[in-house]
Design a protein around this motif. Structure first.
Motif, PDB file in Angstrom:
ATOM      1  N   UNK A  14      37.271 -14.007 -25.194  1.00  0.00           N
ATOM      2  CA  UNK A  14      36.940 -15.374 -25.584  1.00  0.00           C
ATOM      3  C   UNK A  14      38.206 -16.223 -25.681  1.00  0.00           C
ATOM      4  N   UNK A  15      38.033 -17.530 -25.592  1.00  0.00           N
ATOM      5  CA  UNK A  15      39.154 -18.476 -25.694  1.00  0.00           C
ATOM      6  C   UNK A  15      39.872 -18.346 -27.037  1.00  0.00           C
ATOM      7  N   UNK A  16      39.100 -18.083 -28.086  1.00  0.00           N
ATOM      8  CA  UNK A  16      39.677 -18.043 -29.432  1.00  0.00           C
ATOM      9  C   UNK A  16      39.998 -16.626 -29.906  1.00  0.00           C
ATOM     10  N   UNK A  17      39.956 -15.665 -28.999  1.00  0.00           N
ATOM     11  CA  UNK A  17      40.151 -14.253 -29.357  1.00  0.00           C
ATOM     12  C   UNK A  17      41.461 -14.007 -30.090  1.00  0.00           C
ATOM     13  N   UNK A  18      42.538 -14.499 -29.540  1.00  0.00           N
ATOM     14  CA  UNK A  18      43.858 -14.239 -30.113  1.00  0.00           C
ATOM     15  C   UNK A  18      43.949 -14.779 -31.543  1.00  0.00           C
ATOM     16  N   UNK A  19      43.458 -15.996 -31.756  1.00  0.00           N
ATOM     17  CA  UNK A  19      43.483 -16.577 -33.099  1.00  0.00           C
ATOM     18  C   UNK A  19      42.609 -15.798 -34.077  1.00  0.00           C
ATOM     19  N   UNK A  20      41.451 -15.354 -33.621  1.00  0.00           N
ATOM     20  CA  UNK A  20      40.553 -14.573 -34.482  1.00  0.00           C
ATOM     21  C   UNK A  20      41.247 -13.286 -34.921  1.00  0.00           C
ATOM     22  N   UNK A  21      41.857 -12.598 -33.975  1.00  0.00           N
ATOM     23  CA  UNK A  21      42.531 -11.329 -34.278  1.00  0.00           C
ATOM     24  C   UNK A  21      43.702 -11.563 -35.225  1.00  0.00           C
ATOM     25  N   UNK A  22      44.522 -12.569 -34.923  1.00  0.00           N
ATOM     26  CA  UNK A  22      45.682 -12.860 -35.772  1.00  0.00           C
ATOM     27  C   UNK A  22      45.256 -13.189 -37.201  1.00  0.00           C
ATOM     28  N   UNK A  23      44.265 -14.032 -37.347  1.00  0.00           N
ATOM     29  CA  UNK A  23      43.818 -14.423 -38.693  1.00  0.00           C
ATOM     30  C   UNK A  23      43.261 -13.218 -39.458  1.00  0.00           C
ATOM     31  N   UNK A  24      42.443 -12.410 -38.789  1.00  0.00           N
ATOM     32  CA  UNK A  24      41.860 -11.252 -39.470  1.00  0.00           C
ATOM     33  C   UNK A  24      42.930 -10.249 -39.860  1.00  0.00           C
ATOM     34  N   UNK A  25      43.841  -9.970 -38.934  1.00  0.00           N
ATOM     35  CA  UNK A  25      44.894  -8.990 -39.238  1.00  0.00           C
ATOM     36  C   UNK A  25      45.818  -9.501 -40.332  1.00  0.00           C
ATOM     37  N   UNK A  26      46.125 -10.784 -40.309  1.00  0.00           N
ATOM     38  CA  UNK A  26      46.951 -11.348 -41.384  1.00  0.00           C
ATOM     39  C   UNK A  26      46.240 -11.200 -42.716  1.00  0.00           C
ATOM     40  N   UNK A  27      44.980 -11.598 -42.750  1.00  0.00           N
ATOM     41  CA  UNK A  27      44.232 -11.552 -44.006  1.00  0.00           C
ATOM     42  C   UNK A  27      44.036 -10.130 -44.516  1.00  0.00           C
ATOM     43  N   UNK A  28      43.646  -9.227 -43.622  1.00  0.00           N
ATOM     44  CA  UNK A  28      43.375  -7.854 -44.045  1.00  0.00           C
ATOM     45  C   UNK A  28      44.658  -7.072 -44.296  1.00  0.00           C
ATOM     46  N   UNK A  29      45.501  -6.987 -43.303  1.00  0.00           N
ATOM     47  CA  UNK A  29      46.698  -6.151 -43.392  1.00  0.00           C
ATOM     48  C   UNK A  29      47.690  -6.703 -44.401  1.00  0.00           C
ATOM     49  N   UNK A  30      48.048  -7.966 -44.247  1.00  0.00           N
ATOM     50  CA  UNK A  30      49.011  -8.541 -45.170  1.00  0.00           C
ATOM     51  C   UNK A  30      48.436  -8.651 -46.571  1.00  0.00           C
TER      52      UNK A  30
END
Length: 126
Positions: free
Chosen positions: A75-91
């Motif tokens: 998807x067009x927004x795939x990279x942003x979705x992954x970055x936001x989720x990983x930031x929120x969960x991992x960090x």
């Protein structure tokens, strides 16, 4: 990709994370077709249903989308979705643990912030 059968993460989650990493590293671009569940099954020597479950997980999160009869695409927004989720969960998890440990060690908020800034400064130098 090498699957870790000893991992606490299910195989389908490992597949989804691998595809996410491919997206983050730009190996897979927006609107690019991704592997089918059968291609993944052959590549990784796993059940097609397991591969399909990993792909479905990414569709549910809107990282991938389906084109009827053509397969799945990034998807067009795939990279942003992954970055936001990983930031929120991992960090979020790491910061939570850091704050707990700082409390056990009686480290003040100001001191903790100073330590973080120092570490970030070292990270920028590398």
């Amino acid at each position: 990709m090498i699957l870790n059968s000893n991992s606490s993460k299910p195989i389908y989650v490992q597949i989804a994370e691998w595809i996410e990493t491919e997206i983050l590293s730009d190996a897979l671009q927006a609107d690019q077709k991704v592997y089918s569940q059968y291609q993944l099954s052959d590549m990784l020597n796993i059940n097609p249903a397991t591969a399909g479950k990993g792909l479905s997980l990414l569709v549910d999160e809107e990282v991938l989308y389906k084109k009827r009869g053509l397969g799945m695409f990034v998807s067009e927004k795939a990279k942003n979705i992954i970055l936001m989720r990983r930031k929120n969960e991992t960090l979020g998890e790491l910061i939570g643990n850091l704050v707990k440990e700082a409390a056990y060690l009686n480290v003040s908020e100001d001191e903790l912030i100073r330590l973080i800034r120092e570490e970030m400064g070292r990270g920028n130098e590398e």
